[in-house]
Design a protein around this motif. Structure first.
Motif, PDB file in Angstrom:
ATOM      1  N   GLY A   1       0.816  -1.212   0.000  1.00 43.24           N
ATOM      2  CA  GLY A   1       0.000   0.000   0.000  1.00 43.24           C
ATOM      3  C   GLY A   1       0.845   1.254   0.000  1.00 43.24           C
ATOM      4  O   GLY A   1       0.582   2.202  -0.759  1.00 43.24           O
ATOM      5  N   ALA A   2       1.875   1.275   0.846  1.00 43.38           N
ATOM      6  CA  ALA A   2       2.760   2.446   0.906  1.00 43.38           C
ATOM      7  C   ALA A   2       3.557   2.601  -0.377  1.00 43.38           C
ATOM      8  O   ALA A   2       3.763   3.725  -0.877  1.00 43.38           O
ATOM      9  N   ALA A   3       3.997   1.479  -0.957  1.00 43.39           N
ATOM     10  CA  ALA A   3       4.748   1.532  -2.212  1.00 43.39           C
ATOM     11  C   ALA A   3       3.885   2.062  -3.346  1.00 43.39           C
ATOM     12  O   ALA A   3       4.351   2.838  -4.199  1.00 43.39           O
ATOM     13  N   ALA A   4       2.617   1.658  -3.365  1.00 47.24           N
ATOM     14  CA  ALA A   4       1.697   2.147  -4.397  1.00 47.24           C
ATOM     15  C   ALA A   4       1.530   3.653  -4.294  1.00 47.24           C
ATOM     16  O   ALA A   4       1.489   4.361  -5.316  1.00 47.24           O
ATOM     17  N   VAL A   5       1.453   4.174  -3.082  1.00 50.19           N
ATOM     18  CA  VAL A   5       1.333   5.617  -2.880  1.00 50.19           C
ATOM     19  C   VAL A   5       2.575   6.335  -3.404  1.00 50.19           C
ATOM     20  O   VAL A   5       2.476   7.353  -4.099  1.00 50.19           O
ATOM     21  N   LEU A   6       3.747   5.789  -3.107  1.00 54.82           N
ATOM     22  CA  LEU A   6       4.987   6.411  -3.599  1.00 54.82           C
ATOM     23  C   LEU A   6       5.023   6.401  -5.122  1.00 54.82           C
ATOM     24  O   LEU A   6       5.467   7.368  -5.749  1.00 54.82           O
ATOM     25  N   ALA A   7       4.576   5.300  -5.722  1.00 54.09           N
ATOM     26  CA  ALA A   7       4.576   5.226  -7.192  1.00 54.09           C
ATOM     27  C   ALA A   7       3.668   6.284  -7.794  1.00 54.09           C
ATOM     28  O   ALA A   7       4.020   6.929  -8.798  1.00 54.09           O
ATOM     29  N   VAL A   8       2.502   6.485  -7.194  1.00 55.10           N
ATOM     30  CA  VAL A   8       1.572   7.502  -7.691  1.00 55.10           C
ATOM     31  C   VAL A   8       2.140   8.900  -7.478  1.00 55.10           C
ATOM     32  O   VAL A   8       2.109   9.747  -8.389  1.00 55.10           O
ATOM     33  N   GLN A   9       2.666   9.149  -6.301  1.00 51.94           N
ATOM     34  CA  GLN A   9       3.183  10.478  -5.980  1.00 51.94           C
ATOM     35  C   GLN A   9       4.383  10.852  -6.846  1.00 51.94           C
ATOM     36  O   GLN A   9       4.491  11.979  -7.341  1.00 51.94           O
ATOM     37  N   ASP A  10       5.312   9.905  -7.012  1.00 51.23           N
ATOM     38  CA  ASP A  10       6.548  10.186  -7.748  1.00 51.23           C
ATOM     39  C   ASP A  10       6.422   9.885  -9.238  1.00 51.23           C
ATOM     40  O   ASP A  10       7.392  10.036  -9.982  1.00 51.23           O
ATOM     41  N   ARG A  11       5.218   9.423  -9.644  1.00 53.79           N
ATOM     42  CA  ARG A  11       4.937   9.135 -11.046  1.00 53.79           C
ATOM     43  C   ARG A  11       5.978   8.191 -11.651  1.00 53.79           C
ATOM     44  O   ARG A  11       6.545   8.426 -12.722  1.00 53.79           O
ATOM     45  N   VAL A  12       6.206   7.099 -10.932  1.00 51.62           N
ATOM     46  CA  VAL A  12       7.132   6.068 -11.394  1.00 51.62           C
ATOM     47  C   VAL A  12       6.442   4.713 -11.298  1.00 51.62           C
ATOM     48  O   VAL A  12       5.399   4.568 -10.664  1.00 51.62           O
ATOM     49  N   LYS A  13       7.030   3.711 -11.913  1.00 53.81           N
ATOM     50  CA  LYS A  13       6.532   2.348 -11.769  1.00 53.81           C
ATOM     51  C   LYS A  13       6.846   1.847 -10.353  1.00 53.81           C
ATOM     52  O   LYS A  13       7.847   2.263  -9.756  1.00 53.81           O
ATOM     53  N   PRO A  14       6.047   0.950  -9.817  1.00 52.66           N
ATOM     54  CA  PRO A  14       6.351   0.388  -8.499  1.00 52.66           C
ATOM     55  C   PRO A  14       7.753  -0.193  -8.410  1.00 52.66           C
ATOM     56  O   PRO A  14       8.386  -0.128  -7.345  1.00 52.66           O
ATOM     57  N   ALA A  15       8.256  -0.722  -9.510  1.00 54.67           N
ATOM     58  CA  ALA A  15       9.608  -1.283  -9.507  1.00 54.67           C
ATOM     59  C   ALA A  15      10.675  -0.221  -9.293  1.00 54.67           C
ATOM     60  O   ALA A  15      11.801  -0.537  -8.873  1.00 54.67           O
ATOM     61  N   ASP A  16      10.324   1.049  -9.566  1.00 52.78           N
ATOM     62  CA  ASP A  16      11.329   2.114  -9.534  1.00 52.78           C
ATOM     63  C   ASP A  16      11.194   3.059  -8.343  1.00 52.78           C
ATOM     64  O   ASP A  16      11.846   4.111  -8.308  1.00 52.78           O
ATOM     65  N   ILE A  17      10.367   2.722  -7.372  1.00 54.31           N
ATOM     66  CA  ILE A  17      10.225   3.626  -6.227  1.00 54.31           C
ATOM     67  C   ILE A  17      11.517   3.663  -5.412  1.00 54.31           C
ATOM     68  O   ILE A  17      12.359   2.777  -5.512  1.00 54.31           O
ATOM     69  N   ASP A  18      11.652   4.669  -4.582  1.00 51.97           N
ATOM     70  CA  ASP A  18      12.779   4.789  -3.662  1.00 51.97           C
ATOM     71  C   ASP A  18      12.457   3.940  -2.433  1.00 51.97           C
ATOM     72  O   ASP A  18      11.640   4.314  -1.608  1.00 51.97           O
ATOM     73  N   TYR A  19      13.094   2.771  -2.329  1.00 48.32           N
ATOM     74  CA  TYR A  19      12.742   1.872  -1.230  1.00 48.32           C
ATOM     75  C   TYR A  19      13.184   2.412   0.130  1.00 48.32           C
ATOM     76  O   TYR A  19      12.648   1.996   1.167  1.00 48.32           O
TER      77      TYR A  19
END
Length: 446
Positions: free
Chosen positions: A413-431
């Motif tokens: 859930g948190a990763a999905a939010v980061l992907a939406v906010q940073d406009r990146v794919k889930p694979a590319d979020i800042d872990y």
């Protein structure tokens, strides 16, 4: 014979920032985590209530294996466990796990919990089709009594347990043991009432369970089902035993309707035989009667979707450290024998081919779950949570723990939010950002 399915154009009537499919522990964790971070979340659940195996299969005693260890519940699971206990109490005269859920109260609690956290919920929403285009899910299709309905979101989280969304998107998966694809058996739990509680001194239910196991191993029960242990749930002052975990059907594909049908019917036969055994063998249970049978058969494993990282039992046994760790969990494995064999010593080295696996917590040994195991390979806006993540069959016997599934859901859930906010794919979020969010959500990380 064949039929041609007519092509149909569907209007997308519902949209969300984040769509969570599956309202079990993983889906609950994902939906609440994302909603608390400010996104519009829609949660789809195929049943008429939330809670997954806790409520649908009466698996109330989730974190029993933590008792007497240095470990404790974390994150949303801890919050839900405490709040349910504070609000509803627990009429449980057993000392084994006072914090066990009352599954019927949990249904009511989760309804309110979702509303309080502004999660939109649609029950009776079974997703059986996925529309993809250029490695992207454009919509999922739910079947309703008014016909199919299309739902879309920027990020979708598959928390179905069976990996239904990923399967619908055509992603590669594994299922069951490597050699033959056999999964752990399906179980139908049931409840009885009428136990003479005034005669149930101490941990009498545990003693009854031990007696049954001894007689079963000696071949003296006369029962058909091969299961040799019989865990019991809460014992209430009214004489109710909230679940009896015995009836198991082996050799079933959890995703096949013929297998599911056989399993349901077979397990109900086993329920009747264990009911008569308990009633006739133990004086304290002489007047019990069956009050309910779980709404559906429950499974411990099925599809495991291939992801960016494939978690192995060797990773877990060595406590491999991951830079992108999203959960740290006590080393605990529990696998019922897929083929029903009663041999073996319960050690993980048997890998499910030599009887059961049961490895309790020892000292402070742990394993880590990497974020990449939640990221499927091949679809850019999909995440996994729960027992369908990318892992081998033996590793799944450790990551399937209900509280860990909820922790993985929180991470998704948190990763999905980061992907939406940073406009990146889930694979590319800042872990690193993800890990910081999880720490604030009461998840312990290195």
């Amino acid at each position: 014979m064949k039929v041609i399915r007519p092509q149909m154009e569907l209007e997308i009537k519902r949209k969300a920032d984040i769509l969570v499919v599956g309202g079990g522990p993983a889906g609950i964790g994902a939906a609440i985590s994302a909603a608390r971070l400010g996104k519009k979340v829609l949660l789809l659940e195929k049943r008429g209530f939330l809670g997954g195996n806790i409520t649908a299969c009466y698996v109330e005693n989730c974190n029993h294996f933590l008792k007497g260890t240095p470990f404790h519940s974390e994150g949303l699971y801890k919050e839900i466990e405490q709040k349910c206990y504070e609000i509803y109490g627990n009429d449980n005269i057993r000392e084994k796990n006072k914090m066990a859920f009352h599954s019927e109260y949990l249904k009511i609690f989760l309804d309110k919990f979702m509303k309080e956290n502004k999660v939109e919920v649609l029950l009776h929403s079974f997703v059986n089709e996925v529309i993809t285009r250029r490695n992207q899910i454009e919509a999922v299709i739910i079947q309703t009594k008014q016909g199919p309905e299309a739902v879309s979101a920027e990020i979708i989280i598959d928390a179905t347990g069976d990996g239904d969304v990923a399967f619908g998107a055509g992603l590669p998966f594994e299922q069951g043991r490597e050699k033959d694809g056999m999964c752990q058996p399906g179980t139908v739990n049931f409840r009885v009432t009428g136990a003479h509680t005034e005669e149930m001194k101490g941990e009498r239910l545990s003693e009854i369970s031990n007696i049954f196991t001894k007689e079963s191993k000696e071949g003296r029960t006369g029962l058909v089902c091969s299961k040799q242990d019989i865990p019991f749930g809460r014992l209430t002052k009214a004489g109710q035993i909230s679940y009896v975990n015995y009836s198991c059907a082996h050799g079933i594909d959890p995703t096949d309707i013929e297998g599911l049908t056989r399993g349901e019917m077979e397990c109900r036969e086993y329920i009747l035989e264990i009911y008569h055994y308990l009633k006739n063998q133990f004086h304290e249970l002489r007047d019990i009667e069956i009050t309910s049978i779980a709404p559906e058969i429950g499974f411990r494993d099925s599809r495991r979707i291939r992801g960016e990282y494939y978690l192995t039992i060797e990773d877990m046994e060595s406590d491999r450290q991951f830079d992108d760790a999203i959960a740290v969990f006590p080393r605990f494995y529990d696998m019922l024998p897929p083929d029903g064999t009663s041999s073996g010593n319960g050690k993980v080295e048997g890998k499910g081919y030599d009887g059961h696996i049961f490895e309790p917590i020892v000292d402070e040994r742990t394993f880590q779950v990497p974020y990449r195991a939640l990221v499927p390979a091949g679809i850019n806006n999909l995440l996994l949570a729960g027992r369908c993540i990318s892992a081998d069959h033996v590793a799944e016997s450790g990551i399937r723990a209900i509280s860990l599934c909820m922790m993985m859901g929180q991470a998704a859930g948190a990763a999905a939010v980061l992907a939406v906010q940073d406009r990146v794919k889930p694979a590319d979020i800042d872990y690193k950002k993800l890990q910081e969010i999880l720490r604030k959500q009461d998840i312990s990380l290195p």
